[in-house]
Scaffold this motif. Structure first.
Motif, PDB file in Angstrom:
ATOM      1  N   LYS A  79      13.433  15.803  17.920  1.00  0.00           N
ATOM      2  CA  LYS A  79      13.591  16.805  16.865  1.00  0.00           C
ATOM      3  C   LYS A  79      15.059  17.159  16.637  1.00  0.00           C
ATOM      4  CE  LYS A  79       9.442  17.754  15.295  1.00  0.00           C
ATOM      5  NZ  LYS A  79       9.105  17.619  13.862  1.00  0.00           N
ATOM      6  N   ALA A  80      15.858  17.086  17.685  1.00  0.00           N
ATOM      7  CA  ALA A  80      17.287  17.344  17.525  1.00  0.00           C
ATOM      8  C   ALA A  80      17.949  16.226  16.726  1.00  0.00           C
ATOM      9  CB  ALA A  80      17.943  17.487  18.895  1.00  0.00           C
ATOM     10  N   LYS A  81      17.501  15.005  16.933  1.00  0.00           N
ATOM     11  CA  LYS A  81      18.084  13.847  16.266  1.00  0.00           C
ATOM     12  C   LYS A  81      17.533  13.670  14.854  1.00  0.00           C
ATOM     13  CE  LYS A  81      19.346   9.062  17.386  1.00  0.00           C
ATOM     14  NZ  LYS A  81      19.210   7.987  18.412  1.00  0.00           N
ATOM     15  N   TYR A  82      16.236  13.915  14.713  1.00  0.00           N
ATOM     16  CA  TYR A  82      15.566  13.730  13.418  1.00  0.00           C
ATOM     17  C   TYR A  82      14.737  14.977  13.094  1.00  0.00           C
ATOM     18  CZ  TYR A  82      16.635   8.829  14.574  1.00  0.00           C
ATOM     19  OH  TYR A  82      17.252   7.668  14.929  1.00  0.00           O
ATOM     20  N   PRO A  83      15.370  16.057  12.703  1.00  0.00           N
ATOM     21  CA  PRO A  83      14.667  17.339  12.546  1.00  0.00           C
ATOM     22  C   PRO A  83      13.564  17.338  11.494  1.00  0.00           C
ATOM     23  CG  PRO A  83      16.901  17.455  11.666  1.00  0.00           C
ATOM     24  CD  PRO A  83      16.811  16.182  12.425  1.00  0.00           C
ATOM     25  N   ASP A  84      13.625  16.449  10.533  1.00  0.00           N
ATOM     26  CA  ASP A  84      12.625  16.437   9.467  1.00  0.00           C
ATOM     27  C   ASP A  84      11.495  15.434   9.695  1.00  0.00           C
ATOM     28  OD1 ASP A  84      14.045  18.387   8.041  1.00  0.00           O
ATOM     29  OD2 ASP A  84      15.330  16.870   7.130  1.00  0.00           O
ATOM     30  N   GLN A  85      11.554  14.723  10.800  1.00  0.00           N
ATOM     31  CA  GLN A  85      10.534  13.709  11.071  1.00  0.00           C
ATOM     32  C   GLN A  85       9.273  14.344  11.652  1.00  0.00           C
ATOM     33  OE1 GLN A  85      10.479  10.034  10.739  1.00  0.00           O
ATOM     34  NE2 GLN A  85       8.364  10.730  10.981  1.00  0.00           N
ATOM     35  N   LEU A  86       8.132  14.097  11.025  1.00  0.00           N
ATOM     36  CA  LEU A  86       6.866  14.589  11.557  1.00  0.00           C
ATOM     37  C   LEU A  86       6.461  13.759  12.765  1.00  0.00           C
ATOM     38  CD1 LEU A  86       4.833  15.164   8.250  1.00  0.00           C
ATOM     39  CD2 LEU A  86       6.087  16.855   9.614  1.00  0.00           C
ATOM     40  N   VAL A  92       0.844  -1.190   0.000  1.00  0.00           N
ATOM     41  CA  VAL A  92       0.000   0.000   0.000  1.00  0.00           C
ATOM     42  C   VAL A  92       0.882   1.244   0.000  1.00  0.00           C
ATOM     43  CG1 VAL A  92      -1.654   1.353   1.323  1.00  0.00           C
ATOM     44  CG2 VAL A  92      -1.917  -1.115   1.183  1.00  0.00           C
ATOM     45  N   HIS A  93       0.619   2.152  -0.906  1.00  0.00           N
ATOM     46  CA  HIS A  93       1.423   3.367  -1.014  1.00  0.00           C
ATOM     47  C   HIS A  93       0.643   4.570  -0.485  1.00  0.00           C
ATOM     48  CE1 HIS A  93       4.288   0.961  -3.178  1.00  0.00           C
ATOM     49  NE2 HIS A  93       3.361   0.609  -4.049  1.00  0.00           N
ATOM     50  N   LEU A  94       0.390   4.526   0.809  1.00  0.00           N
ATOM     51  CA  LEU A  94      -0.276   5.608   1.513  1.00  0.00           C
ATOM     52  C   LEU A  94       0.609   6.063   2.669  1.00  0.00           C
ATOM     53  CD1 LEU A  94      -3.934   4.205   1.849  1.00  0.00           C
ATOM     54  CD2 LEU A  94      -3.141   5.959   0.246  1.00  0.00           C
ATOM     55  N   PRO A  95       0.483   7.322   3.077  1.00  0.00           N
ATOM     56  CA  PRO A  95       1.264   7.761   4.237  1.00  0.00           C
ATOM     57  C   PRO A  95       0.875   6.965   5.479  1.00  0.00           C
ATOM     58  CG  PRO A  95      -0.360   9.419   3.615  1.00  0.00           C
ATOM     59  CD  PRO A  95      -0.340   8.413   2.521  1.00  0.00           C
ATOM     60  N   ILE A  96       1.877   6.616   6.266  1.00  0.00           N
ATOM     61  CA  ILE A  96       1.660   5.798   7.455  1.00  0.00           C
ATOM     62  C   ILE A  96       2.029   6.576   8.716  1.00  0.00           C
ATOM     63  CG2 ILE A  96       2.431   3.738   8.721  1.00  0.00           C
ATOM     64  CD1 ILE A  96       2.837   2.351   6.061  1.00  0.00           C
ATOM     65  N   ILE A  97       1.134   6.511   9.699  1.00  0.00           N
ATOM     66  CA  ILE A  97       1.455   6.962  11.056  1.00  0.00           C
ATOM     67  C   ILE A  97       1.948   5.728  11.788  1.00  0.00           C
ATOM     68  CG2 ILE A  97       0.578   7.927  13.207  1.00  0.00           C
ATOM     69  CD1 ILE A  97      -1.624   9.296  11.558  1.00  0.00           C
ATOM     70  N   THR A 107      12.125   3.064   9.226  1.00  0.00           N
ATOM     71  CA  THR A 107      11.146   2.572   8.255  1.00  0.00           C
ATOM     72  C   THR A 107      10.675   3.663   7.301  1.00  0.00           C
ATOM     73  OG1 THR A 107       9.168   3.067   9.577  1.00  0.00           O
ATOM     74  CG2 THR A 107      10.282   0.954   9.991  1.00  0.00           C
ATOM     75  N   HIS A 108      11.042   4.922   7.592  1.00  0.00           N
ATOM     76  CA  HIS A 108      10.657   6.069   6.759  1.00  0.00           C
ATOM     77  C   HIS A 108       9.156   6.325   6.767  1.00  0.00           C
ATOM     78  CE1 HIS A 108      14.787   6.079   5.344  1.00  0.00           C
ATOM     79  NE2 HIS A 108      14.654   4.808   4.985  1.00  0.00           N
ATOM     80  N   VAL A 109       8.494   6.054   7.885  1.00  0.00           N
ATOM     81  CA  VAL A 109       7.076   6.389   7.974  1.00  0.00           C
ATOM     82  C   VAL A 109       6.899   7.898   7.892  1.00  0.00           C
ATOM     83  CG1 VAL A 109       6.299   4.367   9.255  1.00  0.00           C
ATOM     84  CG2 VAL A 109       7.230   6.322  10.502  1.00  0.00           C
ATOM     85  N   ALA A 110       5.736   8.315   7.410  1.00  0.00           N
ATOM     86  CA  ALA A 110       5.473   9.748   7.270  1.00  0.00           C
ATOM     87  C   ALA A 110       5.442  10.438   8.622  1.00  0.00           C
ATOM     88  CB  ALA A 110       4.148   9.961   6.537  1.00  0.00           C
ATOM     89  N   VAL A 111       4.795   9.789   9.590  1.00  0.00           N
ATOM     90  CA  VAL A 111       4.602  10.386  10.914  1.00  0.00           C
ATOM     91  C   VAL A 111       4.891   9.331  11.976  1.00  0.00           C
ATOM     92  CG1 VAL A 111       2.953  11.492  12.485  1.00  0.00           C
ATOM     93  CG2 VAL A 111       2.805  11.932  10.025  1.00  0.00           C
ATOM     94  N   ILE A 112       5.552   9.747  13.032  1.00  0.00           N
ATOM     95  CA  ILE A 112       5.730   8.895  14.211  1.00  0.00           C
ATOM     96  C   ILE A 112       4.830   9.442  15.310  1.00  0.00           C
ATOM     97  CG2 ILE A 112       7.302   8.190  16.055  1.00  0.00           C
ATOM     98  CD1 ILE A 112       9.573   8.222  14.030  1.00  0.00           C
TER      99      ILE A 112
END
Length: 230
Positions: free
Chosen positions: A124-131, A64-69, A96-101
């Motif tokens: 956010k300091a470790k992964y600044p681009d992670q939602l 499935v190619h949908l954004p995953i939380i 895993t490169h999920v869209a949101v954690i």
């Protein structure tokens, strides 16, 4: 994934939670069931998926190619928080490169001893681009999580904590208050009917997550049985 992309993908739409814990009928040691649930949800029109464990997330991503939380439920007794409760789970999910954690941002003692603010800042300091999505139970927790830096706030835990046990569910008022305060709010928890999901959008939710009413047939059966014998 960036804010704008996620908002455009799920805004005003349904996110389906596809999860099964070891004590549930749809759980198998090898997996394989949740990807089928996710595929069915996608074909039905879902805009996103919420999933638990690296295994299930990766299996869902394959079909499935949908954004995953993404979340990882892992117990750390005696502390209550168990949804992405430490940096260990964040590291596993980020890989895993999920869209949101999504992570527990309730005002309860944490296993790592950190405050929610310090935990979010560390992520956010470790992964600044992670939602990040804050799973909260009360209005004050939602505001605190947003102030700490969470990109989204979800009402996932409302009604499940001591501080929120008296809040009416589905938590329409909570969603409305958070949205009115400018918090990007994802309604989740206790939504059983399409009309309730629509109401959540009307009071300001960005999107609505529904799980048990769609992907837990044992619970659905129990509701029918209880209703027929009321």
């Amino acid at each position: 994934m960036k804010h704008e992309e996620f908002d455009a993908a799920v805004g005003g739409r349904l996110i389906v939670s596809c999860q099964a814990l070891p004590d549930e009928p749809l759980y198998t040691s090898q997996g394989g069931v949740m990807p089928l649930m996710a595929r069915a949800a996608a074909r039905g029109g879902a805009a996103g998926i919420r999933a638990n464990t690296v295994r299930d997330i990766q299996q869902i991503q394959a079909v499935v190619h949908l954004p995953i939380i993404g979340i990882i439920k892992r117990d750390y007794p005696p502390e209550a928080p168990y949804i992405t409760a430490t940096m260990r789970e964040v590291d596993e999910l980020h890989a895993t490169h999920v869209a949101v954690i999504a992570l527990d941002c309730t005002d309860r003692p944490r296993h790592d001893g950190q405050s929610v603010r310090d935990f979010v800042h560390a992520i956010k300091a470790k992964y600044p681009d992670q939602l990040l999505m804050a799973d909260i139970a009360t209005y004050d927790e939602g505001i605190a999580a947003r102030t700490a830096g969470c990109d989204y706030v979800g009402t996932t835990l409302c009604g499940y904590t001591e501080a929120s046990k008296d809040i009416p569910v589905p938590p329409f008022d909570l969603v409305q208050r958070l949205a009115a305060a400018g918090v990007p709010t994802i309604a989740e928890g206790h939504v059983q009917q399409p009309e309730q999901a629509q109401r959540m959008l009307e009071v300001g939710a960005l999107a609505v997550v529904v799980g048990g009413a769609i992907t837990r047939p044992m619970e659905i059966t129990q509701r029918f049985v209880a209703g027929m014998h009321a």
